[in-house]
Design an enzyme around this catalytic site. Structure first.
Site, PDB file in Angstrom:
ATOM      1  N   GLY A 165      34.671  32.532  48.992  1.00 65.05           N
ATOM      2  CA  GLY A 165      35.709  32.341  47.981  1.00 65.05           C
ATOM      3  C   GLY A 165      36.174  33.675  47.430  1.00 65.05           C
ATOM      4  N   CYS A 166      36.601  33.676  46.194  1.00 64.42           N
ATOM      5  CA  CYS A 166      37.097  34.901  45.566  1.00 64.42           C
ATOM      6  C   CYS A 166      36.022  35.982  45.584  1.00 64.42           C
ATOM      7  CB  CYS A 166      37.507  34.602  44.125  1.00 64.42           C
ATOM      8  SG  CYS A 166      37.984  36.072  43.187  1.00 64.42           S
ATOM      9  N   TYR A 167      36.383  37.165  46.098  1.00 66.77           N
ATOM     10  CA  TYR A 167      35.367  38.213  46.201  1.00 66.77           C
ATOM     11  C   TYR A 167      34.914  38.753  44.864  1.00 66.77           C
ATOM     12  CZ  TYR A 167      39.758  41.016  46.818  1.00 66.77           C
ATOM     13  OH  TYR A 167      41.027  41.554  46.726  1.00 66.77           O
ATOM     14  N   CYS A 169      33.874  36.961  42.445  1.00 69.77           N
ATOM     15  CA  CYS A 169      32.688  36.160  42.106  1.00 69.77           C
ATOM     16  C   CYS A 169      31.468  36.604  42.905  1.00 69.77           C
ATOM     17  CB  CYS A 169      32.957  34.682  42.394  1.00 69.77           C
ATOM     18  SG  CYS A 169      34.360  33.965  41.505  1.00 69.77           S
TER      19      CYS A 169
END
EC number: 1.8.4.11
Length: 334
Positions: A165-167, A169
């Site tokens: 997912g979003c890097y 995070c």
């Protein structure tokens, strides 16, 4: 001292103290992780082919994960098809003691740590020469420390590249894992050379948002890194994590050699077999052809933008979950 390990959270752990321990299970339960306690103090058995220790040929020393007592050297180990770490000889006659085990309608020889009496596994008479013995051990019951080459002035570091997912995070979580030296946010797996964030967000480049983790193999390993990975993101949602949707947010493990590829396959197969999730794992395993570092403002994003709504609502809960489940593996733990 080389070839040893330290566990400050465990006051009974020592690689040099050979004195017999008499510690209650109530006390051990306060100290050991739930998984280790179940095996070491309740004689549970972990699933076969767990991790890579069963077929790892790295040279080093194996200690009791409960008390630190020296059990085996790597030259006493062999790769067995049983799927558990196997040895043909123990370090010395005191390192492991035995007890008759009649559980589950079988008659077996239980192997226990000679210092703390923790369950390690079982002893069988189907091993290789010269002893003909097979010490079948639970990997979680063992701590392994690779040999250190005294000619080397620094530890060789390793890297692994993951997308969950979003890097922002993923980077924020691994920044706090003991043994991790650096985490760099970037892009991998696509066609476009040197892509920009805007290009990747368009979903047309084939790239995923990823982090490249550099770590010290003497302090952490791929088993732990994968365990964190599959804890802090949802590997069952195709091309999305929460509100972040698109192929750039796919769950992916990038490998650089066949060993890493097999390790990734093993961990996913184990998750599927154990039915850890209600839905199938959709994490892809892809070759790493090129890693592109993301723009500087994406690096260390969480620490630089903690008051942003996304950081508070999305990243912070992931960090809190990680800190709760891996509290003994945080960098700020002494």
């Amino acid at each position: 001292m080389s070839n040893t390990i330290s566990k400050p959270e465990n006051p009974y752990y020592s690689n040099t103290d050979t004195s017999k321990l008499n510690v209650s299970n109530a006390e051990w339960k306060k100290i050991l992780s739930p998984d280790l306690y179940a095996v070491a103090r309740e004689a549970d058995t972990e699933r076969a082919f767990t991790g890579t220790m069963w077929n790892d040929e790295t040279k080093g020393t194996y200690y009791c994960a409960t008390c630190g007592y020296k059990l085996f050297e790597s030259n006493q180990k062999f790769t067995s098809s049983c799927g558990w770490p196997s040895f043909f000889e123990q370090e010395n006659k005191e390192s492991i003691v035995f007890k008759l085990d009649k559980s589950y309608g079988m008659i077996r020889t239980e192997a226990l740590c000679g210092r703390c009496d923790s369950h390690l596994g079982h002893l069988f008479n189907d091993g290789p020469e010269p002893t003909g013995k097979r010490y079948c051990m639970n990997a979680i019951s063992l701590d392994f420390v690779p040999n250190v080459d005294p000619k080397k002035s620094s530890t060789s570091l390793a890297t692994i590249t993951l997308g969950g997912g979003c890097y922002w995070c993923v980077e924020a979580v691994y920044d706090n894992l003991k043994g991790v030296q650096s985490v760099v946010s970037g892009y991998a797996g696509g066609r476009t050379k040197n892509p920009s964030y805007e290009e990747v967000c368009s979903g047309t480049t084939g790239h995923a948002e990823v982090v490249q983790i550099t770590y010290d193999p003497t302090q952490t390993n791929t088993d732990e890194i994968f365990k964190v990975f599959f804890t802090v993101h949802d590997p069952t949602t195709l091309n999305r994590q929460g509100a972040d949707v698109g192929t750039q947010y796919r769950s992916v493990i990038f490998y650089t050699n066949e060993k890493e590829k097999q390790e990734a396959k093993n961990v996913i197969a184990a998750l599927q077999s154990a039915q850890v999730y209600d839905s199938p794992v959709v994490t892809t395993i892809e070759p790493l052809t090129q890693f592109y570092k993301a723009e500087e403002y994406h690096q260390d994003y969480y620490n630089n933008n903690k008051n942003q709504p996304y950081c508070k609502m999305v990243i912070q809960p992931k960090i809190e979950k990680f800190e709760k489940l891996f509290k003994k593996r945080l960098k700020n733990q002494n």
